[in-house]
Scaffold this motif. Sequence first.
Motif, mmCIF file in Angstrom:
data_model
loop_
_atom_site.group_PDB
_atom_site.id
_atom_site.type_symbol
_atom_site.label_atom_id
_atom_site.label_comp_id
_atom_site.label_asym_id
_atom_site.label_seq_id
_atom_site.Cartn_x
_atom_site.Cartn_y
_atom_site.Cartn_z
ATOM 1 N N ALA A 29 68.046 13.919 34.587
ATOM 2 C CA ALA A 29 67.783 13.388 35.934
ATOM 3 C C ALA A 29 68.000 11.885 35.993
ATOM 4 O O ALA A 29 67.942 11.176 34.989
ATOM 5 N N GLY A 30 68.213 11.388 37.211
ATOM 6 C CA GLY A 30 68.322 9.957 37.429
ATOM 7 C C GLY A 30 66.949 9.316 37.542
ATOM 8 O O GLY A 30 65.921 9.908 37.209
ATOM 9 N N THR A 53 69.907 9.093 41.715
ATOM 10 C CA THR A 53 69.908 10.527 41.448
ATOM 11 C C THR A 53 71.220 10.933 40.779
ATOM 12 O O THR A 53 72.246 10.289 40.962
ATOM 13 N N ASN A 54 71.168 12.027 40.027
ATOM 14 C CA ASN A 54 72.352 12.524 39.322
ATOM 15 C C ASN A 54 72.816 13.888 39.809
ATOM 16 O O ASN A 54 73.905 14.320 39.449
ATOM 17 N N SER A 55 71.996 14.553 40.606
ATOM 18 C CA SER A 55 72.355 15.882 41.097
ATOM 19 C C SER A 55 72.955 15.784 42.497
ATOM 20 O O SER A 55 72.254 15.444 43.462
ATOM 21 N N ILE A 104 56.394 9.347 31.910
ATOM 22 C CA ILE A 104 57.536 10.230 32.127
ATOM 23 C C ILE A 104 58.775 9.387 32.410
ATOM 24 O O ILE A 104 58.746 8.477 33.237
ATOM 25 N N GLY A 105 59.838 9.681 31.692
ATOM 26 C CA GLY A 105 61.105 8.994 31.911
ATOM 27 C C GLY A 105 62.245 9.994 31.934
ATOM 28 O O GLY A 105 62.022 11.209 31.919
ATOM 29 N N SER A 106 63.465 9.483 31.977
ATOM 30 C CA SER A 106 64.624 10.376 31.955
ATOM 31 C C SER A 106 65.756 9.751 31.159
ATOM 32 O O SER A 106 66.064 8.565 31.322
ATOM 33 N N ASP A 137 65.170 8.711 40.098
ATOM 34 C CA ASP A 137 64.289 9.374 41.068
ATOM 35 C C ASP A 137 64.126 10.846 40.684
ATOM 36 O O ASP A 137 64.658 11.751 41.340
ATOM 37 N N ILE A 138 63.341 11.099 39.653
ATOM 38 C CA ILE A 138 63.118 12.469 39.186
ATOM 39 C C ILE A 138 62.527 13.356 40.284
ATOM 40 O O ILE A 138 62.900 14.531 40.392
ATOM 41 N N PRO A 139 61.604 12.851 41.140
ATOM 42 C CA PRO A 139 61.056 13.730 42.186
ATOM 43 C C PRO A 139 62.122 14.317 43.114
ATOM 44 O O PRO A 139 61.947 15.417 43.630
ATOM 45 N N VAL A 140 63.210 13.593 43.320
ATOM 46 C CA VAL A 140 64.303 14.102 44.151
ATOM 47 C C VAL A 140 65.245 14.972 43.320
ATOM 48 O O VAL A 140 65.634 16.056 43.733
ATOM 49 N N ASP A 141 65.595 14.502 42.127
ATOM 50 C CA ASP A 141 66.577 15.191 41.296
ATOM 51 C C ASP A 141 66.083 16.542 40.780
ATOM 52 O O ASP A 141 66.832 17.514 40.750
ATOM 53 N N ASP A 142 64.843 16.602 40.339
ATOM 54 C CA ASP A 142 64.318 17.837 39.741
ATOM 55 C C ASP A 142 62.825 17.956 40.020
ATOM 56 O O ASP A 142 61.986 17.804 39.118
#
Length: 245
Positions: free
Chosen positions: A228-229, A148-150, A198-200, A231-236
Motif C-alpha cells: 500500500a501507499g 495510494t498505489n491501487s 503501522i507502516g507500508s 494512505d493505507i486506509p484508502v488503499d487497503d
Amino acid sequence: MPNPRRWILLRGLARGRGHWGSFVQKMQAHFPNDEFELIDLKGNGERFTEQSPLHVEDYVRDLRAHSQFVKDGKPFNILAVSLGAMITVEWMREYPHEVQKAILVCTSSSGFSPFYDRYRLRNYLPTLRLAIETSAEKWERDILEMVTNSHERREAEIGAMIEYSKRNPMKVTNILRQLAAASRYRFPKDAPGDIKIIGSHGDRLVSPRCSLKIAEGWGLKAVMHPWAGHDIPVDDPQWLIEHLL
C-alpha cells in the motif's frame, strides 16, 4: 459481548474527515458497538477557514476542546495517519490518562529519521504545484496519485473526495503551517503509552524506514503492509481494520 470502545480518527497533512473515504463505514461495520469521533485538524476539511497552528502542541489543545469524549471524561483509542499521528503522540505525552491505545499509521519524527526520509525528495516539486492548484479534481487526483498505489481503490473513492474538496478547499498558508509543525516536532525518547506502529513498504511519500525506526527506538515491532501507499486506509481498508487491535 465486548465492552464498546471509543475511537478518535485523525487525518494528516491537508486532509479532512471526508478523505477517509469508505474506510469509516467499513470500520463501523467491523466494530458495530464502538463509538467514533472524526475531528478535523484546524485548517483542514470543514475547518478550512481557520488558521492551522505552527506547533503540534497547539493541535492537541484544539482537538481536546472539540472532543466530546474528553468533555465526558471517557478514555478512548486514537487511529491517526501521518501528521495526525504526531499530534497523537504529543496528546499521549501530555494527557496519558485519556488515550488508552494509539495506532499510528505511516508517520515520522525528526528524532528518528532524516528529512529526506520523512518527506521523500521526489515529492517536493509535486507538493509545490499542489499548493497553487485551484481545481479540486486535479488536486485530488494528484494527491491520491502520490499517496495510494491501487488504481482500483483510487477510482472507487475519488469522486466523493473531489466533491468534498470542492466544498472544503485547502489554503496554501495552512499547508505550509502544517508542514512547519510536522518538520519541527520530535517524538519523545520512549513511547508515551500503548502504541501500535503501522507502516507500508509501498509508501512513496514517506520512507517506510520512518515507521521502522520509530518502532526500533521504542522497542516495538512495526506492522508493515506489503504494497500500500502512504494512505493505507484508502488503499487497503480491510487490511488496516484487521490490524487495529
